[in-house]
Design a protein around this motif. Structure first.
Motif: not given
Ligand SMILES: Cc1cc2nc3c(=O)[nH]c(=O)nc-3n(C[C@H](O)[C@H](O)[C@H](O)COP(=O)(O)O)c2cc1C
Length: 210
Positions: A11, A13, A15, A68, A158, A198, A200
């Motif tokens: 997974r 985010a 776009k 967006q 958000e 990723k 992190r």
């Protein structure tokens, strides 16, 4: 568990969604079930969730959501709306639900009711709103993981104007206010971010093993 971690790595985010690919009813039912099963403080679930697939409404959401592309390209938009405050009637209905489902007399749940009135209803309203929104975020987190396990792409969001989103949903002036949003659908092959590593924190920075 290995699969679970693999799916969390899969997974990202998203776009760019593929606007031609839509979530089917079976998938939607599973996502809704995962949301229904989310944990919440005292089990009060002080939020509601709007699920938008109507294209015209999605256009309006996009305008309220910093333009967006996910708002219109994703198949469905999940809008997590928190309660602004909880009153005694809300607690009564929650207690009644426990009574019905677990076959317990309402009068035997009096201590629970008193505790909820004291700990939630009598708290300042702005704190109730913040608390309700935290619970909504927990449902969001649950949703992102559940979707990943179904190989459904999502983008938590958000980036929107709360008042404008509330207006699109027709909840302005009610006891509800938008907390957070997730778009869901299928990634476009052209979304370069799906190939990015990723980013992190290192374990040492993130965890304190005492
Ligand atoms: C609460 C929350 C709000 C976010 N808002 C947006 C947003 O409005 N637009 C967007 O493209 N990504 C948004 N993101 C995505 C994050 O940027 C992304 O999750 C983070 O960079 C980590 O990357 P990954 O999720 O792809 O692993 C949001 C993430 C969270 C958890």
């Amino acid at each position: 568990m290995e699969n679970y971690i693999e799916n969390l790595n899969w997974r990202y985010a998203t776009k760019k969604f593929d606007p031609s690919k839509k979530l089917n009813e079976e998938i939607i039912a599973k996502l809704l079930k995962s949301l229904q099963l989310s944990a919440s403080s005292y089990g009060l679930q002080p939020y509601e969730i709007f699920v938008v697939s109507d294209e015209k409404t999605k256009e309006k959401l996009k305008l309220a959501g910093w333009n967006q592309a996910q708002f219109t390209d994703a198949s469905h938009i999940f809008i997590f709306v928190g309660l602004k405050h909880l009153d005694e009637a809300y607690i009564d209905s929650y207690v009644k639900n426990i009574s019905n489902i677990r076959d317990i007399q309402v009068r035997d749940l009096g201590a629970l009711k008193d505790k909820l009135i004291k700990n939630i209803v009598e708290e300042p309203k702005n704190e109730q709103k913040a608390w309700a929104q935290k619970q909504a975020y927990l449902a969001l987190g649950n949703f992102l993981s559940a979707a990943a396990n179904l190989k459904i792409d999502t983008c938590p969001m958000e980036g929107f104007d709360t008042e404008k989103i509330d207006k699109v949903l027709g909840i302005t002036g009610t006891n509800l206010s938008t907390a957070v949003i997730a778009s869901a659908g299928y990634r476009s092959k052209d979304d370069a971010l799906q190939h990015a590593k990723k980013v992190r924190k290192e374990k040492e920075e993130l965890f304190h093993l005492i």
